[in-house]
Design an enzyme around this catalytic site. Sequence first.
Site, mmCIF file in Angstrom:
data_model
loop_
_atom_site.group_PDB
_atom_site.id
_atom_site.type_symbol
_atom_site.label_atom_id
_atom_site.label_comp_id
_atom_site.label_asym_id
_atom_site.label_seq_id
_atom_site.Cartn_x
_atom_site.Cartn_y
_atom_site.Cartn_z
ATOM 1 N N ASP A 189 0.862 -1.051 -0.044
ATOM 2 C CA ASP A 189 0.000 -0.109 -0.003
ATOM 3 C C ASP A 189 0.837 1.191 -0.097
ATOM 4 O O ASP A 189 1.291 1.814 1.106
ATOM 5 C CB ASP A 189 -0.900 0.048 1.250
ATOM 6 C CG ASP A 189 -1.785 1.211 1.289
ATOM 7 O OD1 ASP A 189 -1.795 1.929 0.142
ATOM 8 O OD2 ASP A 189 -2.739 1.160 2.356
ATOM 9 N N LYS A 222 0.392 3.800 -2.102
ATOM 10 C CA LYS A 222 -0.576 4.740 -2.701
ATOM 11 C C LYS A 222 0.305 5.740 -3.802
ATOM 12 O O LYS A 222 0.299 6.835 -3.682
ATOM 13 C CB LYS A 222 -1.048 5.610 -1.661
ATOM 14 C CG LYS A 222 -2.060 4.831 -0.948
ATOM 15 C CD LYS A 222 -2.959 5.862 0.127
ATOM 16 C CE LYS A 222 -3.911 4.875 0.851
ATOM 17 N NZ LYS A 222 -3.352 4.107 1.844
ATOM 18 N N ASP A 232 2.619 9.498 -8.884
ATOM 19 C CA ASP A 232 3.608 10.149 -9.433
ATOM 20 C C ASP A 232 3.528 10.235 -10.818
ATOM 21 O O ASP A 232 2.533 10.017 -11.410
ATOM 22 C CB ASP A 232 5.025 9.684 -8.970
ATOM 23 C CG ASP A 232 6.096 10.962 -8.799
ATOM 24 O OD1 ASP A 232 5.901 11.631 -9.528
ATOM 25 O OD2 ASP A 232 6.446 10.936 -7.591
ATOM 26 N N GLY A 234 -13.821 -1.961 11.906
ATOM 27 C CA GLY A 234 -13.350 -2.090 13.230
ATOM 28 C C GLY A 234 -12.934 -0.737 13.555
ATOM 29 O O GLY A 234 -13.812 0.066 13.972
#
Length: 215
Positions: free
Chosen positions: A60, A62, A65, A173
């Site tokens: 992860d 993300k 660019d 959660g």
Amino acid sequence: MERNTGLIVAMDVTRMDRAVEIASEVAECVDAIKVGYPLVLSEGLSVISRLADYAPVIADFKVADIPNTDELICEQVFKAGASGVIVHGFTGEDSLKACIDVSRLYGGDIYVVSEMSHPGGAKYFQPIADEIASMAYEFGATGIVAPATRPERVKHLRSIIGDELSIISPGVGAQGGKASDVIAAGANWIIVGRSIYNSEHPKETAMELVNGIGI
Ligand code: XMP
């Protein structure tokens, strides 16, 4: 990614030994382990291959660019042993295409963030989420990341991408989402971090989540 339990654990601890300990405990309850900046920045990229001994690893990062840099990043991550990478879509079609092209060379998965799960994620992301989801479909991403905190949005995004793409969904959660709600809304996997890695009994907690998913 094979769907056996519907659960992905987000391994946001910052020590390798703790990550390995939790991974070995929950391995049979999860379809993948998601690693991100907290663990990789503290322990290095080698955490990916180490955790891949227990379950496929989704990185992860993300990624967001220009296409050339995205390509270089995805290459390093797949070379390190990741099965999938989470990337942003707001950087545009050319950037997303660069990530998907690299994933195909490695037989890996690309998941595109469509709308984020935290309260602030509604402000800037929600207005562009439909377009990002459509783009993910059009360019052949593996799936999208959609918020378990807003099952109605997951349902809506599912209607845009159809049944071909997967939805992986964080926010169950600690962030307030409920596994059964988001699965009913159309998610294929839930991503859960704190509820598992802060639990006194990570395996039991993971098992409860798997029961809530109800595959
Ligand atoms: P918790 O502790 O809240 O962890 O169960 C959730 C994990 O998922 C990540 N996260 C997201 N990743 N889009 C993403 O791509 C999102 O909307 C999103 N919301 C949470 C978070 O970083 C953590 O690893």
